[in-house]
Design an enzyme around this catalytic site. Structure first.
Site, PDB file in Angstrom:
ATOM      1  N   LYS A  99      -1.208   2.606  12.238  1.00 51.47           N
ATOM      2  CA  LYS A  99      -0.020   2.561  12.748  1.00 51.47           C
ATOM      3  C   LYS A  99      -0.050   3.659  14.077  1.00 51.47           C
ATOM      4  O   LYS A  99       0.471   3.394  15.071  1.00 51.47           O
ATOM      5  CB  LYS A  99       1.153   3.216  11.639  1.00 51.47           C
ATOM      6  CG  LYS A  99       1.105   2.235  10.442  1.00 51.47           C
ATOM      7  CD  LYS A  99       2.044   2.585   9.663  1.00 51.47           C
ATOM      8  CE  LYS A  99       2.097   1.844   8.217  1.00 51.47           C
ATOM      9  NZ  LYS A  99       2.190   0.372   8.420  1.00 51.47           N
TER      10      LYS A  99
ATOM     11  N   TRP B 203       7.698   1.741  -0.149  1.00 48.67           N
ATOM     12  CA  TRP B 203       6.274   2.550  -0.204  1.00 48.67           C
ATOM     13  C   TRP B 203       6.257   3.511  -1.506  1.00 48.67           C
ATOM     14  O   TRP B 203       5.518   3.779  -1.956  1.00 48.67           O
ATOM     15  CB  TRP B 203       5.790   2.916   1.103  1.00 48.67           C
ATOM     16  CG  TRP B 203       5.658   1.698   1.912  1.00 48.67           C
ATOM     17  CD1 TRP B 203       6.227   1.254   3.090  1.00 48.67           C
ATOM     18  CD2 TRP B 203       4.697   0.826   1.695  1.00 48.67           C
ATOM     19  NE1 TRP B 203       5.669   0.116   3.615  1.00 48.67           N
ATOM     20  CE2 TRP B 203       4.714  -0.326   2.857  1.00 48.67           C
ATOM     21  CE3 TRP B 203       3.533   0.599   0.982  1.00 48.67           C
ATOM     22  CZ2 TRP B 203       3.897  -1.402   2.862  1.00 48.67           C
ATOM     23  CZ3 TRP B 203       2.606  -0.495   0.880  1.00 48.67           C
ATOM     24  CH2 TRP B 203       2.962  -1.395   1.973  1.00 48.67           C
TER      25      TRP B 203
ATOM     26  N   ASP C  94       2.999  11.045   2.118  1.00 50.09           N
ATOM     27  CA  ASP C  94       2.237   9.781   2.644  1.00 50.09           C
ATOM     28  C   ASP C  94       2.756   9.575   3.943  1.00 50.09           C
ATOM     29  O   ASP C  94       3.870   9.204   4.365  1.00 50.09           O
ATOM     30  CB  ASP C  94       2.930   8.433   1.979  1.00 50.09           C
ATOM     31  CG  ASP C  94       2.182   7.039   2.597  1.00 50.09           C
ATOM     32  OD1 ASP C  94       1.484   7.341   3.618  1.00 50.09           O
ATOM     33  OD2 ASP C  94       2.579   5.995   1.983  1.00 50.09           O
TER      34      ASP C  94
END
Length: 361
Positions: A196, A102, A172
């Protein structure tokens, strides 16, 4: 069929109590005499929900008054591009710390929008360890330093907030927000996809220091401009109302569970129990991540014999242990232990793994 234990990486498990409340309220929410999805986002009832949800999130994270809380559309990937659009543009350096998939993707999206510099990269270790802070190359005049505190695919996680001096730290936190207490004051901006630890996909929660919003370019289209979203209380356009509603229920659930101190203790116990089972398997299972960099949220592991992978997945699913297949980038297995995953579920997984190893080891 009965519900299984869900170890999906995202979209991921939602607390059962939240799902049951949403189910009960789906046709008739509060005083609306309609679903929360069917009413105006500018009406009194939804405005009250929006205000209360922000208040609850501020309470959970002790968010200071000089930070704005935004409920935006999209996922983290959209904001990989939108963040440099708002805070760097082509004429500013933006430092990026890369510790997995990511982080790499964030760099690729920012590359054409800002003068991106890689401050540190763990690719030499195949993203199995966090680069030591004294090896980072940071620029004092950078617009911001971006990092990914938890990498879901590689299972590495920062165990502390890095010190980057006076440069705004951008994080993030899609996969570890609300998993333990956090000092928001150490950040310029935090953003997180909801799917999540917050609820449903399609919603992004952002916490941004007010002074940074003054940097947002005036010539940026309003829909991409964070300052415009902040000025309009996240109602610049029609928000993801159902996602926002689910997030509000999750915030209430977290508060009812004792807040982030209690949740953090639970998450630590879940991770320690599963890692102990892996490390104590005599080599039948292996986690490749350096112990000091191991994630609480995402635990990748391999079996000593790859030929057993398909059988492991078949038997684990039959046992009610869902979504354990690892990401194709690393293979093997992965158990995601987000807030909604219970300690009971982790014990069931560890017991199954121990029994499987006994039978096939």
């Amino acid at each position: 069929m009965s519900r299984g234990y869900n170890f999906a990486a995202g979209p991921a498990a939602v607390p059962e109590a939240v799902l049951r409340q949403a189910q009960a309220e789906l046709l008739d929410w509060g005083q609306a005499r309609a679903s929360v999805m069917e009413i105006s986002h500018r009406g009194k009832l939804f405005a009250e929900l929006a205000a209360e949800s922000e208040c609850d999130l501020r309470s959970l994270l002790d968010i200071p008054g000089n930070y704005k809380v935004l409920f935006l559309q999209g996922g983290a990937t959209q904001h990989f591009a939108q963040i440099p659009m708002n805070f760097a543009r082509r004429d500013r350096i933006a430092d990026y710390v890369v510790t997995g998939h990511w982080g790499e993707k964030a760099v690729r999206e920012a590359w054409t929008l800002a003068d991106v510099r890689i401050a540190a990269n763990s690719d030499a270790s195949r993203h199995t360890a966090i680069p030591a802070r004294d090896t980072w190359t940071l620029h004092a005049d950078a617009a911001y330093v971006h990092y990914t505190p938890n990498e879901t695919i590689h299972g590495v996680e920062f165990q502390h907030v890095p010190d980057v001096g006076n440069v705004p730290l951008v994080a993030d936190m899609s996969s570890d927000i609300l998993s333990r207490p956090l000092d928001v004051r150490k950040f310029g901006l935090i953003y997180a996809g909801a799917q999540k630890n917050i609820g449903a996909s399609g919603l992004v929660v952002m916490i941004v220091r007010e002074d940074l919003l003054e940097r947002c370019p005036k010539d940026l289209p309003k829909i991409f401009n964070y300052a415009e979203h902040a000025a309009n209380d996240s109602m610049l356009n029609t928000p993801n109302t159902f996602g926002w509603y689910l997030a509000s229920l999750v915030f209430k659930w977290l508060l009812g569970e004792g807040g982030l101190v209690a949740i953090g203790e639970r998450n630590r116990a879940k991770a320690e129990h599963l890692y102990a089972g892996i490390d104590g398997s005599g080599g039948f299972y292996r986690n490749p991540v350096e112990p000091a960099s191991r994630s609480w949220m995402n635990v990748p592991f391999t079996l000593f014999d790859e030929e057993l992978n398909a059988l492991f997945l078949k038997e684990s699913e039959a046992a009610g242990l869902l979504a354990l297949k690892g990401h194709k980038a690393v293979g093997g297995m992965r158990a995601s232990l987000y807030n909604a995953v219970t300690l009971e579920a982790v014990h069931a997984l560890a017991d199954f793994m121990r029994d499987f190893a006994k039978r096939y080891g």
